[in-house]
Structure formats: structure tokens, C-alpha cells
Design a protein around this motif. Structure first.
Motif, short mmCIF file in Angstrom:
data_model
loop_
_atom_site.label_atom_id
_atom_site.label_comp_id
_atom_site.label_asym_id
_atom_site.label_seq_id
_atom_site.Cartn_x
_atom_site.Cartn_y
_atom_site.Cartn_z
N SER A 257 0.81 -1.22 0.00
CA SER A 257 0.00 0.00 0.00
C SER A 257 0.84 1.27 0.00
CB SER A 257 -0.93 0.00 1.21
OG SER A 257 -1.88 -1.03 1.11
N LEU A 258 2.08 1.17 0.45
CA LEU A 258 2.92 2.38 0.51
C LEU A 258 3.32 2.86 -0.88
CD1 LEU A 258 6.20 1.73 -0.09
CD2 LEU A 258 5.91 0.47 2.04
N ILE A 259 3.24 1.98 -1.89
CA ILE A 259 3.66 2.35 -3.24
C ILE A 259 2.81 3.50 -3.76
CG2 ILE A 259 3.73 1.56 -5.64
CD1 ILE A 259 4.57 -1.19 -4.57
N ASP A 260 3.45 4.55 -4.19
CA ASP A 260 2.84 5.76 -4.73
C ASP A 260 2.07 6.57 -3.70
OD1 ASP A 260 3.88 5.63 -7.30
OD2 ASP A 260 2.34 4.22 -7.94
N ARG A 261 2.23 6.27 -2.43
CA ARG A 261 1.70 7.13 -1.37
C ARG A 261 2.75 8.13 -0.91
NH1 ARG A 261 -3.72 5.70 -1.75
NH2 ARG A 261 -3.90 3.44 -1.73
N ALA A 262 4.01 7.83 -1.23
CA ALA A 262 5.15 8.66 -0.83
C ALA A 262 6.34 8.18 -1.66
CB ALA A 262 5.43 8.51 0.67
N PRO A 263 7.48 8.88 -1.66
CA PRO A 263 8.66 8.39 -2.38
C PRO A 263 9.03 6.98 -1.90
CG PRO A 263 8.97 10.67 -1.73
CD PRO A 263 7.71 10.22 -1.06
N TRP A 264 9.28 6.07 -2.85
CA TRP A 264 9.43 4.65 -2.48
C TRP A 264 10.42 3.97 -3.42
CZ3 TRP A 264 7.85 0.81 -6.03
CH2 TRP A 264 7.20 1.30 -7.18
N ALA A 265 10.80 2.77 -3.03
CA ALA A 265 11.63 1.90 -3.86
C ALA A 265 11.28 0.47 -3.50
CB ALA A 265 13.11 2.17 -3.64
N ARG A 266 11.29 -0.40 -4.50
CA ARG A 266 11.00 -1.82 -4.24
C ARG A 266 12.22 -2.66 -4.57
NH1 ARG A 266 9.48 -6.24 -7.11
NH2 ARG A 266 9.15 -5.03 -9.03
N VAL A 267 12.54 -3.57 -3.65
CA VAL A 267 13.65 -4.51 -3.84
C VAL A 267 13.09 -5.92 -3.86
CG1 VAL A 267 15.35 -2.98 -2.75
CG2 VAL A 267 14.06 -4.61 -1.34
N ASP A 268 13.95 -6.88 -4.17
CA ASP A 268 13.53 -8.29 -4.18
C ASP A 268 13.32 -8.79 -2.76
OD1 ASP A 268 13.62 -8.58 -6.97
OD2 ASP A 268 15.78 -8.96 -6.93
N ASP A 269 12.47 -9.81 -2.65
CA ASP A 269 12.26 -10.50 -1.38
C ASP A 269 13.43 -11.47 -1.19
OD1 ASP A 269 11.37 -11.76 0.87
OD2 ASP A 269 9.47 -12.46 0.03
N MET A 270 14.42 -11.05 -0.42
CA MET A 270 15.66 -11.81 -0.29
C MET A 270 15.84 -12.32 1.14
SD MET A 270 18.11 -9.07 -2.28
CE MET A 270 19.60 -9.93 -1.79
N PRO A 271 16.47 -13.47 1.31
CA PRO A 271 16.81 -13.93 2.66
C PRO A 271 17.71 -12.91 3.35
CG PRO A 271 17.14 -15.69 1.05
CD PRO A 271 16.89 -14.43 0.27
N TRP A 272 17.56 -12.79 4.66
CA TRP A 272 18.31 -11.77 5.38
C TRP A 272 19.82 -11.97 5.26
CZ3 TRP A 272 21.79 -12.54 9.30
CH2 TRP A 272 21.78 -13.80 9.94
N LYS A 273 20.27 -13.23 5.14
CA LYS A 273 21.71 -13.48 5.04
C LYS A 273 22.27 -12.91 3.73
CE LYS A 273 22.03 -17.55 8.03
NZ LYS A 273 22.41 -18.99 8.10
N ASP A 274 21.48 -12.99 2.64
CA ASP A 274 21.93 -12.41 1.38
C ASP A 274 22.03 -10.89 1.49
OD1 ASP A 274 22.04 -14.90 0.27
OD2 ASP A 274 20.16 -14.74 -0.84
N ILE A 275 21.08 -10.29 2.21
CA ILE A 275 21.12 -8.83 2.40
C ILE A 275 22.34 -8.45 3.22
CG2 ILE A 275 19.91 -6.85 3.35
CD1 ILE A 275 17.29 -8.37 2.91
N ALA A 276 22.56 -9.20 4.29
CA ALA A 276 23.65 -8.87 5.21
C ALA A 276 25.03 -9.09 4.59
CB ALA A 276 23.52 -9.69 6.48
N THR A 277 25.13 -10.06 3.67
CA THR A 277 26.44 -10.37 3.08
C THR A 277 26.71 -9.59 1.80
OG1 THR A 277 25.46 -12.29 1.96
CG2 THR A 277 26.55 -12.66 4.09
N GLY A 278 25.83 -8.66 1.46
CA GLY A 278 26.10 -7.77 0.35
C GLY A 278 25.69 -8.26 -1.02
#
Length: 420
Positions: A180-201
Motif C-alpha cells: 500500500s505504501l507504493i505511490d503514497r510517498a517516495p518509495w523503492a521496491r527490492v527483491d524479497d531476499m533472505p536476510w543473510k543475502d542482504i547482510a552479506t552484500g
């Protein structure tokens, strides 16, 4: 889903299915009851069954008899519905880990670039906290809000306006195309990634919320179809639309999370609000290169401020069925009635945009005045500086008339002259 509540302040029943809520003498009643719970007494609205002394299924289940109002989505209708508090989503362990990893990655990226960064930064009035606050060398402050679970649009708007009032540009991050936040304010969408992939860059590409302005002349040789004729022909006018990087001509490089952390803080990328083609209240928020923003403002004027850009879909208008009051407690049924699949809000197609009127044909001994808007659009469409522009010697349309690769006649006129 309850279609009525008890207003403890006024001591009245409110029928949510009536346009006047059953109280024509209270024109501000709707605005009062849909206000965020954070901005009113949480016990303002009460379950009718509880007020009548009958069983409130929510309270008997260990929850609350107090209620809040929101728009439902039932078969294309948008009725007002009353739901019991608390109704907020509790993040799962996986969502919490994703949230924490993304927040830390934003802060670490900003620090690596030499920017000021702080996690869990409170606003001056202490009413909101940014997941990450990044400040650039020119004093631009960007409040990153990592929102991986559902949050109502009114909360997104309220928190965004609060940020703007304190000199902070909000930047909401989602992983769901239906958020719901999309187009309600400035936004960006990323992939649904496991937290370890996010943390390891691992690479985090901005999949939605970042666009480039494309300006082109609508002729048969164009790479694009005419947005005004739905691809049925070419109108000869100049068009300007916002496209995802992969859909640009030529294709633009993908924007990554690290790019947006740096560019949003330095001002190289800026948020804009673009009304939909054809007008109306609906529109799109997006991050764009600052040069594209400047060109857009030259073409159409100043962008609409965030605080006034309450992007509302045409299908978001409240509908009233004018039913009798249902006095039964419907706790437990609320999700079934208001959980129709949320529509995809992050669409790949071009958005916003405008069509500039075609220049009139040149009349003999009566040269056409070229406006600054026409010159800016033609410069962007033809990929040449504005001082190389001039009118075709035959039809008067703007073309690359001076400098390298210049000509006296446009391509259409050249073809016609050669065919004589």
C-alpha cells in the motif's frame, strides 16, 4: 466486518453504510472517525455488541472491544469497515531479520561513502522514528523506512508528511508489488531476499520506484508507440513519459540500493510526484535523476509537493450500500470480508507523461515562434543541444538544423522531396 460502531464521545451509533453516517448534522464526522488512532482517543469507537452489553468476540478472545475505521475492498467496492484493535501485523522472525539487515546495510553503505548515518533516528517531536537517517554533504536528510509488511496508506502519508515538516525526505522500501505504501510517498521496491543475502552484500537491484524521463517525436521511425492513439498510429507530436531503466531507449543501467543511498543524499536523484496522464487525483511518486527532474519541471512546471500529493486511485472512492445496522460482533470475520487480493501497485508500464502540441506548419513570410518548452522537449528527443535546433525548411517542424549532422529538411520532408 462491522458496518456500525458506537461513538463514545458523542454517545451515538454510526452507520458506516450511509453517506451521512446516519448523522446529517455532523459534516465532519467522517474525517473524525477515520483519523489515525495515534491522533485520537483509542477508546473513541466501540463495538456495538460490547456497548449493548452483549458478547464482544474480540474481548472474549483476549483482545480489545475498541475499533478503528478503514476502507475495505470487496469485489471492486470500497466500503467503510470497522475492525477491532489491535489489528496491526506482527512481523514474522524472517521479516524482522530482513528489516534489520536492510537497515544496517543502508547505514553501512552511507558510512562507507562518507555520509552521516544513524539507525533508529527520532524526529524532533519524537512522534516518529526513521529506520535509518542519512544526511548528505549539502544537508539533504533522507529518512529510510524499511516496510516489509503491510501498512495502511493513511499511516504512510501521515508519517511522510511529518518527515517533510522536519526537513527529512522520506524513502519507503517495500518488497511486495502490492504494498500500500507504493505511490503514497517516495518509495523503492527490492527483491524479497533472505536476510543473510542482504547482510552479506548480495546485489540489491531497485526493481520499482526509480524511473527515467524519455522524450520522443511520434513518427513512424520512433522506437515507441503513440500513447494518445494506443499504438494505432503516429501523431507527429512530442511525447514525454517516465520509464523503468530496462525499458528506456537506449536501455539505462539498473539502479542498486547502494546507488540510491548515495544519490538521494547528494541530490543526484530526487523524488517527484507525477499526475497520471489525463489528470485526476491519481498519480505516481518516483525517484528520478535530477537532470530528468529539471527537464520535467521545464516542460510542465513545478512538481506537486508531497504534502498535497495524496495519490488516490479512482477506485478508492468510498461506496455506501445503505444497509441496516448489523448489531452482531464480527470479530474473526473481518479478514474474510476485507482481504480481497490487493491490486498490483508497482506496474512496469510507462507512467505520468504529457503530449506537447505539434508545432503549426510554417506559413510563408510568417515564421513560427518556438517556445522554450518546445525547444527543451525537442532537444531531449533529438539528443542535441538547443542551439542546434531549427525549423525544417519545408514544414517548419523542429529538427537538428545546425552543427554536425545537420540538414535543411527533416526526414519526412526529405523522403517526400526525393519521391517527387
Amino acid at each position: 466486518m462491522a458496518n456500525a460502531v458506537w461513538h463514545t464521545g458523542y454517545g451515538i451509533e454510526i452507520n458506516l453504510s450511509l453517506p451521512d453516517l446516519g448523522h446529517p448534522g455532523r459534516p465532519d464526522l467522517l474525517r473524525e472517525i477515520v483519523a489515525s488512532v495515534a491522533d485520537r482517543d483509542p477508546q473513541l469507537l466501540e463495538c456495538l455488541a460490547h456497548h449493548d452489553g452483549r458478547e464482544c468476540l474480540s474481548e472474549s478472545g483476549g483482545k480489545s472491544p475498541w475499533m478503528f475505521i478503514r476502507r475495505g475492498r470487496v469485489g471492486g467496492r470500497r466500503p467503510l469497515v470497522a475492525s477491532h484493535l489491535p489489528i496491526t501485523h506482527k512481523a514474522t522472525p524472517a521479516e524482522s531479520a530482513q528489516h534489520k539487515a536492510t537497515k544496517e546495510r543502508v547505514v553501512e553503505t552511507a558510512s562507507r561513502y562518507g555520509l552521516e548515518a544513524e539507525a533508529e533516528a527520532p524526529m524532533a517531536n519524537r512522534r516518529s522514528i526513521s529506520d535509518a537517517l542519512v544526511t548528505g554533504p549539502g544537508g539533504i536528510s533522507v529518512g529510510w523506512e524499511i516496510q516489509y509488511h503491510h501498512l495502511g496508506p493513511s499511516s504512510v502519508h501521515r508519517r511522510s508528511v511529518n518527515a517533510v515538516e522536519h526537513g527529512i525526505t522520506p524513502l519507503w522500501v517495500a518488497k511486495d508489488r502490492t504494498a500500500s505504501l507504493i505511490d503514497r510517498a517516495p518509495w523503492a521496491r527490492v527483491d524479497d531476499m533472505p536476510w543473510k543475502d542482504i547482510a552479506t552484500g548480495k546485489e540489491m537491484v531497485i526493481r520499482g520506484g526509480y524511473r527515467h524521463l524519455q522524450v520522443w517525436k511520434c513518427v513512424p521511425s520512433s522506437h515507441r508507440h503513440c500513447p494518445d492513439t494506443e499504438g494505432a498510429g503516429h501523431c507527429g507530436a512530442m511525447h514525454a513519459e517516465w520509464f523503468l531503466p530496462a525499458l528506456c531507449h537506449p536501455e539505462k543501467k539498473a539502479v542498486h540500493l547502494e546507488d540510491l543511498v548515495l544519490q538521494s543524499a547528494t541530490g543526484d536523484s530526487v523524488p517527484v510526484y507525477v499526475p497520471n496522464r489525463g489528470g485526476g487525483r491519481a498519480g505516481r511518486h518516483m525517484w528520478v535523476p535530477v537532470a530528468d527532474c529539471e527537464l520535467w519541471e521545464e516542460l510542465v512546471g513545478e512538481a506537486e509537493p508531497l504534502a498535497d500529493a495524496r495519490a488516490q486511485e479512482s477506485g478508492d472512492e468510498i461506496t455506501f450500500a445503505e444497509d441496516e445496522i448489523d448489531r452482531q460482533c464480527r470479530a474473526g470475520e473481518e479478514g474474510r470480508f476485507v482481504s480481497d487480493a490487493r491490486p498490483v501497485r508497482d506496474l512496469d508500464r510507462p507512467t505520468g507523461g504529457l503530449t506537447l502540441p505539434r508545432m503549426p506548419l510554417r506559413q510563408a513570410r510568417n515564421p513560427v515562434l518556438i517556445t522554450s518548452v518546445e525547444r527543451a522537449a525537442a532537444s531531449a528527443a533529438l539528443g542535441c543541444p538547443s542551439w542546434e535546433l531549427g525549423p525544417c525548411a519545408e514544414c517548419g517542424q523542429l529538427m537538428r538544423r545546425y552543427g554536425r549532422n545537420a540538414a535543411m529538411f527533416c526526414g519526412v520532408c526529405r523522403a517526400a522531396l526525393n519521391g517527387r
